[in-house]
Structures are given as C-alpha cells and as structure tokens.
Design an enzyme around this catalytic site. Structure first.
Site, PDB file in Angstrom:
ATOM      1  N   GLY A 122      38.502  55.707  33.770  1.00 14.28           N
ATOM      2  CA  GLY A 122      39.643  56.144  34.560  1.00 14.28           C
ATOM      3  C   GLY A 122      40.574  57.058  33.793  1.00 14.28           C
ATOM      4  N   ASP A 126      27.988  55.401  21.154  1.00 10.60           N
ATOM      5  CA  ASP A 126      29.174  54.711  20.670  1.00 10.60           C
ATOM      6  C   ASP A 126      29.702  55.592  19.547  1.00 10.60           C
ATOM      7  OD1 ASP A 126      31.024  53.192  19.254  1.00 10.60           O
ATOM      8  OD2 ASP A 126      29.858  51.342  19.336  1.00 10.60           O
ATOM      9  N   VAL A 127      30.873  56.195  19.738  1.00 10.89           N
ATOM     10  CA  VAL A 127      31.344  57.200  18.790  1.00 10.89           C
ATOM     11  C   VAL A 127      31.661  56.622  17.419  1.00 10.89           C
ATOM     12  CG1 VAL A 127      32.194  58.822  20.525  1.00 10.89           C
ATOM     13  CG2 VAL A 127      33.717  57.012  19.661  1.00 10.89           C
ATOM     14  N   ASN A 161      37.778  63.113  23.041  1.00  7.83           N
ATOM     15  CA  ASN A 161      38.642  62.396  23.981  1.00  7.83           C
ATOM     16  C   ASN A 161      38.598  60.885  23.794  1.00  7.83           C
ATOM     17  OD1 ASN A 161      40.168  62.058  26.603  1.00  7.83           O
ATOM     18  ND2 ASN A 161      38.221  61.120  27.185  1.00  7.83           N
ATOM     19  N   TYR A 189      48.079  52.826  15.870  1.00  9.99           N
ATOM     20  CA  TYR A 189      47.604  53.883  16.765  1.00  9.99           C
ATOM     21  C   TYR A 189      48.340  55.180  16.443  1.00  9.99           C
ATOM     22  CZ  TYR A 189      46.887  56.473  21.147  1.00  9.99           C
ATOM     23  OH  TYR A 189      46.586  57.430  22.078  1.00  9.99           O
ATOM     24  N   THR A 226      46.416  57.128  34.142  1.00  8.18           N
ATOM     25  CA  THR A 226      45.042  56.680  33.949  1.00  8.18           C
ATOM     26  C   THR A 226      45.042  55.150  34.019  1.00  8.18           C
ATOM     27  OG1 THR A 226      45.227  56.445  31.551  1.00  8.18           O
ATOM     28  CG2 THR A 226      44.689  58.647  32.399  1.00  8.18           C
TER      29      THR A 226
END
Length: 278
Positions: free
Chosen positions: A12, A56-57, A83, A148, A183
């Site tokens: 989303g 899976d990055v 992203n 973060y 989102t």
C-alpha cells in the site's frame, strides 16, 4: 522506453504507484517482492512490460539474482528506485539491539546492496538514474524513530556523495524526502507490539504509537501526486538534488534547516576560535 527497477516497500506504499505511473508512460518495470505470487494479478495485464522478482533486499544473493533477472529480460536497468524500507519505534537507549540492526539493515545497508548491483550496468552504458526514497526523517530526527532517522540521515549522506562520484558516468542521483503520506505504513503499528528494554520510555512511546495509528487514513500526502512530482523533477533540464514531498514535510524540512543554520551561526565565534592563530 526506459526500464525501471523498483524495490518493494510496505504494502500500500509507493512501490506500485511508481510502477503504474511508469507503465502508463510506456516504460517497462521490474519490481521486487518477498512474496511475488501476491502481485501476479497486478502484473498479468502488463505482459512482458512488467516483471516481479522474488527479492528480500536484505539478502545480497537475492538482490544480485533479481537485478540479473531484470537485466536478462529487459536488457538494461535505466532507473533504480530504492523504495524498500520502514520504521520501527523505540528509544535510543532502550530499543533492543537486534531491532536497531534490523532498522539499519533494511533502510541503509540494503539500499547499498541494490545500488551496487545496478551501478555497473549504468556505468557501462554511460547513463542512468538512482532515486533514493529517503524521508523528512533524514533531515530532522523524529522522536520515537531515532534509529530510523539515523538510517535515513546515513542514506542522505551516501546519496550526496554518490551523486558526485557517478556524475562523470552520466548517472543522475535524486534523494526524495516524503513527509506523511496516505499509505498503509502507519496502520502496521496497530498489530505490532512495542519492544522496549527501558520501561521509563514506554508511556511516551505508546503515545507516539497511538498518534501514528490515529493518523492512518488522514495523512495529507497523496502517493499518486507524490510520484508524479518525482517524475516531473526527473524530467527537468536541471533536476533538483533532493525533493521534499508534501506541504507538511516541506515546512518541517525548511524550519529544521533554518533552525540548524541559526544555531551554527550563533556559535560562529567559538567555531573560529578553534583554529591556530593566524
């Protein structure tokens, strides 16, 4: 016709909005997903112009295999959109160490792995775009999301240096800093337990968590308009180095940078006093 490689993010979020927008332009797109079967219905109408690769990055081998699959199907990757990413809340003192590493792994180290996998092809062709989806949290620290913010601050620094390093190879680099966008990112916190090792921070963290859950569905940013703003910026003859998305994000970023500049200037005499006498 350009080929885009867009890493996955929160369901989303911006990933499919980007993909739909570039497909509408007549471009081709490869998107990553840990569960590609969930996107089969989305990809089917686009035929060979859309590729979903299982990645899976945070897994280097999967990243390189996904990039290779996109290059094999489309011949080249012209635009990389980093992203994938998300935040977990916790205090600086009390977030569990394994969660700190998880935040940095997804939001910083994974971006490096994908970028390093894509850049050789761009350098060989002498052209390309790297779009790093950062955050306003990369320009100002957000309480409750300190790690973060740290990951996004690090991403901002890497993006700035990368822009200089790859310019001679015809590669352009853009940092995108969204504010609060509508989102599903905030809704994920509703079912996620608060993991914190220092009880003193729990009341404040719980307030932050509840505020973000309550904001879900009311964020001012429109993902489709945000993506269009990014595409328009990339089309400019002199593209910006960074693009803050959303009025709230813009105001917060400008206020923070102006406040930082005021603070730095207030200490000018002390700063200059640290030099050897001239």
């Amino acid at each position: 016709m350009r080929t885009w490689f867009i890493t996955g993010g929160t369901p989303g979020g911006f990933r499919l909005v980007f993909a739909d927008a570039v497909l509408a332009r007549g471009d081709r797109v490869a998107i990553t997903s840990r569960r590609p079967a969930e996107l089969a219905d989305w990809a089917a109408p686009h035929g060979e112009k859309a590729l979903v690769v299982e990645v899976d990055v945070t897994d280097t081998d999967q990243v390189r295999a996904g990039v290779a699959a996109a290059e094999q199907q489309f011949g080249a990757i012209d635009v990389l959109v980093n992203n994938a990413g998300r935040g977990w809340y916790g205090s600086i003192e009390g977030m569990p160490a394994e969660d700190v590493r998880r935040v940095m792994e997804l939001n910083f180290f994974a971006v490096l792995e994908v970028t390093r996998a894509v850049l050789p092809g761009m350098r060989a062709r002498g052209a390309g775009w790297v779009v790093n989806m950062s955050s306003v949290a990369g320009l100002r620290g957000i309480e409750g999301f300190g790690y973060y913010s740290a990951a996004k601050f690090a991403l901002e620094a890497v993006t700035e240096v990368l822009r200089t390093e790859v310019a001679e190879f015809g590669i352009k680099v853009l940092a995108v800093e969204p504010g609060a966008f509508r989102t599903r990112a905030y809704s994920n916190f509703a079912d996620e337990p608060l993991r914190e090792t220092v009880d003193a921070y729990l009341p404040r963290l719980d307030d932050i968590r509840k505020a973000m859950i309550d904001q879900h569905g009311n964020q001012p940013g429109d993902p489709e308009r945000g993506v269009q703003a990014v595409l328009q910026a990339m089309d400019l003859e002199s593209p910006p180095h960074r693009l803050v998305l959303g009025s709230g994000g813009f105001d917060a970023a400008v206020s923070t940078l102006e406040s930082n500049l005021t603070d730095i200037r207030a200490g000018e005499a002390l700063s200059r006093s640290a030099d050897f006498p001239s």
